[in-house]
Design a protein around this motif. Sequence first.
Motif, PDB file in Angstrom:
ATOM      1  N   TYR A   1       0.818  -1.211   0.000  1.00 54.37           N
ATOM      2  CA  TYR A   1       0.000   0.000   0.000  1.00 54.37           C
ATOM      3  C   TYR A   1       0.858   1.270   0.000  1.00 54.37           C
ATOM      4  O   TYR A   1       0.491   2.271  -0.617  1.00 54.37           O
TER       5      TYR A   1
ATOM      6  N   VAL B   1       0.894   4.292  -2.868  1.00 59.82           N
ATOM      7  CA  VAL B   1       0.906   5.731  -2.570  1.00 59.82           C
ATOM      8  C   VAL B   1       2.082   6.401  -3.286  1.00 59.82           C
ATOM      9  O   VAL B   1       1.918   7.442  -3.932  1.00 59.82           O
TER      10      VAL B   1
ATOM     11  N   SER C   1       1.429   6.563  -7.022  1.00 56.51           N
ATOM     12  CA  SER C   1       0.381   7.544  -7.336  1.00 56.51           C
ATOM     13  C   SER C   1       0.920   8.967  -7.261  1.00 56.51           C
ATOM     14  O   SER C   1       0.620   9.798  -8.131  1.00 56.51           O
TER      15      SER C   1
ATOM     16  N   ILE D   1      -6.970   3.454  -2.334  1.00 55.86           N
ATOM     17  CA  ILE D   1      -5.726   4.011  -1.794  1.00 55.86           C
ATOM     18  C   ILE D   1      -5.071   4.936  -2.816  1.00 55.86           C
ATOM     19  O   ILE D   1      -4.602   6.025  -2.473  1.00 55.86           O
TER      20      ILE D   1
ATOM     21  N   ALA E   1      -4.570   8.858  -2.241  1.00 50.62           N
ATOM     22  CA  ALA E   1      -3.232   9.459  -2.329  1.00 50.62           C
ATOM     23  C   ALA E   1      -3.238  10.648  -3.281  1.00 50.62           C
ATOM     24  O   ALA E   1      -2.623  11.690  -3.001  1.00 50.62           O
TER      25      ALA E   1
END
Length: 171
Positions: free
Chosen positions: A4, A8, A11, A64, A68
């Motif tokens: 995860y 982030v 992104s 997520i 982000a």
Amino acid sequence: MNQYIDIVLRSVTIYFFILIALRIFGKKELSQLNTADVILILLISNSVQNAMVGANTSLISGIIAAFALFCINYIFKKVMLKSSFIKKLVQDKPEILIHNGITYYKTLARLGITSDELEEAIREHGLEHYNEVKLAMFEIDGNISIISGNEYLKQTHFKKKIIHKNLAGKK
């Protein structure tokens, strides 16, 4: 690395890539979207999707990644408000296109604005000729604003009203 956190970081990297790409290709692209521009945006979003979430295409990964992007956009806007250096780096300054009826053709050419586009903006503001324009500015959002020499003319954007033919007869 946690998957995860990886999403982030990917992104945020894509966010800055798109931000830089839009800065390079110009603000005009944002305000005057045509069919090809919409297709480009859709294809870009599809092409960077895998770069953001990788092989993990679960719902939580998408959430997520979107979260982000919202967070980095919020933070970046706050930084731009506080830092004039970052603001200058990301945003162009407004450009004068016409001043007291004199058209700045070099500026138009540099910005990629055609005379047809400028004439359309002039007509949308209720004017007919370049010489009626006191000031035409290419704004930081990519729109063209016009100030006429006529103090009585207060018209801004003109939008044509379309009346459905079935409703035209009923009042």
